[in-house]
Motif scaffolding. Structure first.
Motif, mmCIF file in Angstrom:
data_model
loop_
_atom_site.group_PDB
_atom_site.id
_atom_site.type_symbol
_atom_site.label_atom_id
_atom_site.label_comp_id
_atom_site.label_asym_id
_atom_site.label_seq_id
_atom_site.Cartn_x
_atom_site.Cartn_y
_atom_site.Cartn_z
ATOM 1 N N CYS A 192 -84.300 70.975 59.120
ATOM 2 C CA CYS A 192 -85.695 71.407 59.206
ATOM 3 C C CYS A 192 -86.514 70.590 58.206
ATOM 4 O O CYS A 192 -86.078 70.352 57.073
ATOM 5 C CB CYS A 192 -85.777 72.902 58.891
ATOM 6 N N GLY A 193 -87.713 70.165 58.604
ATOM 7 C CA GLY A 193 -88.546 69.355 57.735
ATOM 8 C C GLY A 193 -88.905 70.039 56.431
ATOM 9 O O GLY A 193 -88.872 69.424 55.368
ATOM 10 N N ARG A 194 -89.260 71.305 56.502
ATOM 11 C CA ARG A 194 -89.626 72.016 55.273
ATOM 12 C C ARG A 194 -88.441 72.161 54.330
ATOM 13 O O ARG A 194 -88.560 72.021 53.124
ATOM 14 C CB ARG A 194 -90.206 73.389 55.599
ATOM 15 N N GLU A 195 -87.273 72.455 54.891
ATOM 16 C CA GLU A 195 -86.070 72.553 54.061
ATOM 17 C C GLU A 195 -85.713 71.187 53.482
ATOM 18 O O GLU A 195 -85.285 71.086 52.323
ATOM 19 C CB GLU A 195 -84.906 73.104 54.879
ATOM 20 N N ALA A 196 -85.887 70.141 54.268
ATOM 21 C CA ALA A 196 -85.608 68.788 53.794
ATOM 22 C C ALA A 196 -86.542 68.420 52.642
ATOM 23 O O ALA A 196 -86.110 67.834 51.645
ATOM 24 C CB ALA A 196 -85.745 67.786 54.938
ATOM 25 N N ALA A 197 -87.824 68.785 52.756
ATOM 26 C CA ALA A 197 -88.779 68.510 51.684
ATOM 27 C C ALA A 197 -88.413 69.287 50.424
ATOM 28 O O ALA A 197 -88.458 68.737 49.314
ATOM 29 C CB ALA A 197 -90.193 68.858 52.139
ATOM 30 N N ALA A 198 -88.031 70.546 50.582
ATOM 31 C CA ALA A 198 -87.636 71.354 49.421
ATOM 32 C C ALA A 198 -86.392 70.775 48.752
ATOM 33 O O ALA A 198 -86.312 70.697 47.520
ATOM 34 C CB ALA A 198 -87.388 72.800 49.845
ATOM 35 N N THR A 199 -85.429 70.345 49.561
ATOM 36 C CA THR A 199 -84.215 69.741 49.015
ATOM 37 C C THR A 199 -84.548 68.443 48.285
ATOM 38 O O THR A 199 -84.037 68.188 47.187
ATOM 39 C CB THR A 199 -83.191 69.477 50.138
ATOM 40 N N ALA A 200 -85.396 67.618 48.881
ATOM 41 C CA ALA A 200 -85.773 66.350 48.252
ATOM 42 C C ALA A 200 -86.476 66.595 46.919
ATOM 43 O O ALA A 200 -86.189 65.921 45.927
ATOM 44 C CB ALA A 200 -86.678 65.550 49.186
ATOM 45 N N GLU A 201 -87.385 67.570 46.886
ATOM 46 C CA GLU A 201 -88.073 67.874 45.634
ATOM 47 C C GLU A 201 -87.102 68.385 44.577
ATOM 48 O O GLU A 201 -87.199 68.028 43.408
ATOM 49 C CB GLU A 201 -89.187 68.883 45.889
#
Length: 79
Positions: free
Chosen positions: A52-61
Motif C-alpha cells: 500500500c502506498g501509505r504504508e510504504a511512505a510510513a515505512t520509508a519515513e
C-alpha cells in the motif's frame, strides 16, 4: 529488508512520491497526474516491500529516521 533493497537510497523515491501525491490530491481527474502518482507509488512499494502506498511512505519515513547501525566486528587479540 534484503540486500538488494538495502543499497537503494529511499529519500529521493519518497520525495518523488510526496510530489506526485500533492499533484494527485490537487487534480485527481487528470490522467497524466494519476499515472505519475501510480508510478511513484509502485516504485516506493517496490523499495519498501509494502503493498500500500501509505504504508510504504510510513515505512520509508521510519527507515529514514532510524539511526544508521554499523556492524561491530569481533576483534580477537592473541597474547
Amino acid at each position: 529488508m534484503d540486500a538488494s533493497r538495502a543499497d537503494v537510497d529511499i529519500g529521493p523515491i519518497l520525495r518523488r512520491y510526496r510530489r506526485w501525491e500533492r499533484r494527485f490530491l490537487a487534480a485527481p481527474t487528470d490522467a497524466r497526474v494519476r499515472a505519475g502518482f501510480e508510478s511513484a507509488v509502485a516504485a516506493l512499494c517496490a523499495v519498501t516491500g509494502e503493498r500500500c502506498g501509505r504504508e510504504a511512505a510510513a515505512t520509508a519515513e521510519r527507515l529514514l529516521r532510524a539511526p544508521v547501525r554499523h556492524e561491530r566486528t569481533a576483534v580477537t587479540t592473541f597474547v
